[in-house]
Write a protein that holds these residues in place. Structure first.
Motif, PDB file in Angstrom:
ATOM      1  N   LEU A 145       0.782  -1.219  -0.115  1.00  0.00           N
ATOM      2  CA  LEU A 145      -0.046  -0.130  -0.055  1.00  0.00           C
ATOM      3  C   LEU A 145       0.844   1.408  -0.034  1.00  0.00           C
ATOM      4  CD1 LEU A 145      -2.811  -1.156   2.592  1.00  0.00           C
ATOM      5  CD2 LEU A 145      -3.095  -0.689  -0.007  1.00  0.00           C
ATOM      6  N   ALA A 146       1.955   1.168   0.748  1.00  0.00           N
ATOM      7  CA  ALA A 146       2.784   2.406   1.005  1.00  0.00           C
ATOM      8  C   ALA A 146       3.551   2.525  -0.490  1.00  0.00           C
ATOM      9  CB  ALA A 146       3.871   2.332   1.911  1.00  0.00           C
ATOM     10  N   ARG A 147       3.838   1.562  -1.212  1.00  0.00           N
ATOM     11  CA  ARG A 147       4.667   1.794  -2.380  1.00  0.00           C
ATOM     12  C   ARG A 147       3.454   2.051  -3.488  1.00  0.00           C
ATOM     13  NH1 ARG A 147       4.266  -0.864  -7.145  1.00  0.00           N
ATOM     14  NH2 ARG A 147       6.339  -0.951  -8.598  1.00  0.00           N
ATOM     15  N   ILE A 166       5.732  14.503   3.674  1.00  0.00           N
ATOM     16  CA  ILE A 166       6.029  13.738   5.062  1.00  0.00           C
ATOM     17  C   ILE A 166       6.808  14.271   5.921  1.00  0.00           C
ATOM     18  CG2 ILE A 166       7.246  11.220   5.406  1.00  0.00           C
ATOM     19  CD1 ILE A 166       6.387  10.467   2.527  1.00  0.00           C
ATOM     20  N   GLY A 167       7.455  15.092   5.565  1.00  0.00           N
ATOM     21  CA  GLY A 167       8.782  15.779   6.441  1.00  0.00           C
ATOM     22  C   GLY A 167       9.962  15.164   6.098  1.00  0.00           C
ATOM     23  N   GLN A 192      13.695   8.876   8.312  1.00  0.00           N
ATOM     24  CA  GLN A 192      13.506   7.686   9.310  1.00  0.00           C
ATOM     25  C   GLN A 192      12.905   6.505   8.431  1.00  0.00           C
ATOM     26  OE1 GLN A 192      10.934   9.804  12.095  1.00  0.00           O
ATOM     27  NE2 GLN A 192      12.334   9.580  13.606  1.00  0.00           N
ATOM     28  N   ILE A 193      12.135   6.731   7.630  1.00  0.00           N
ATOM     29  CA  ILE A 193      11.384   5.781   6.726  1.00  0.00           C
ATOM     30  C   ILE A 193      12.517   4.966   6.044  1.00  0.00           C
ATOM     31  CG2 ILE A 193       9.916   5.212   5.007  1.00  0.00           C
ATOM     32  CD1 ILE A 193       8.104   7.434   5.748  1.00  0.00           C
ATOM     33  N   GLU A 239      17.137  -1.113   7.638  1.00  0.00           N
ATOM     34  CA  GLU A 239      17.507  -1.920   8.765  1.00  0.00           C
ATOM     35  C   GLU A 239      16.587  -3.139   8.621  1.00  0.00           C
ATOM     36  OE1 GLU A 239      16.799   0.466  12.250  1.00  0.00           O
ATOM     37  OE2 GLU A 239      18.442   1.520  12.067  1.00  0.00           O
ATOM     38  N   ALA A 240      15.368  -3.028   8.190  1.00  0.00           N
ATOM     39  CA  ALA A 240      14.530  -4.399   8.132  1.00  0.00           C
ATOM     40  C   ALA A 240      15.023  -5.111   7.070  1.00  0.00           C
ATOM     41  CB  ALA A 240      13.168  -3.916   8.124  1.00  0.00           C
TER      42      ALA A 240
END
Length: 183
Positions: free
Chosen positions: A18-20, A124-125, A131-132, A138-139
């Motif tokens: 969904l984000a993609r 988003i900032g 951070q995203i 990392e994930a």
């Protein structure tokens, strides 16, 4: 007994998809305006950063199966955007590179793509966007590490429980789906 699962809205693969899709909705009209699909643009972007890549490496870089590449690359080649050549030492290996026309297309498309990235950062900032990126990096790093197959690990766990080496853990029933699961 029916297996319990997290709510569909908290499925990590679905959230990532969904984000993609939300991000690609911003880029897709721009790419389509240049006659490019998402996948074609990924190939052009990846090849723009290197001299050439073999098919397997290109597939990994673009998250595309080699069967998909075998359908996409002939079209890009027919349009004069990429060239393919067999490896002189191993004819089974094919190397793909961006042509001058492909690099020119990249140079044409890139500025508007960067403008879209700037708009995303504004919405988003910039700090949250960074951070995203960091969390996703990392994930990916954690999840790409070799893991024991789930079935084999579960079987070993059940066997250890039977032998009394591990005590089974009872979890309280989930409440109404508040918060994110750590699974």
């Amino acid at each position: 007994m029916t297996a319990r699962m997290r709510p569909f809205q908290r499925s990590l693969p679905m959230q990532l998809m969904l984000a993609r899709e939300a991000v690609m909705q911003r880029f897709r009209p721009h790419l389509n305006g240049h006659g490019l699909t998402d996948q074609q643009w990924r190939i052009i972007r990846a090849l723009n950063e290197v001299d050439s890549l073999d098919i397997a490496a290109l597939g990994r870089a673009c998250c595309l199966h080699t069967a998909s590449l075998s359908r996409i690359l002939p079209n890009l080649e027919a349009d004069g955007l990429v060239s393919r050549r067999a490896d002189k030492r191993d004819q089974r290996r094919v190397s793909v590179s961006l042509t001058a026309k492909g690099r020119k297309l990249f140079e044409t498309v890139a500025p508007q793509s960067e403008a879209i990235y700037a708009q995303l950062a504004q919405e988003i900032g910039p700090h949250r966007l960074e951070q995203i990126y960091t969390l996703l990096d990392e994930a990916i790093g954690i999840l790409e590490k070799p893991r024991r197959p789930v079935k084999a690990a579960a079987a070993r766990s059940r066997e250890a429980t039977k032998r009394g080496k591990v005590r089974p853990v009872s979890l309280p029933p989930r409440s109404g789906g508040e918060g994110r699961s750590t699974e």
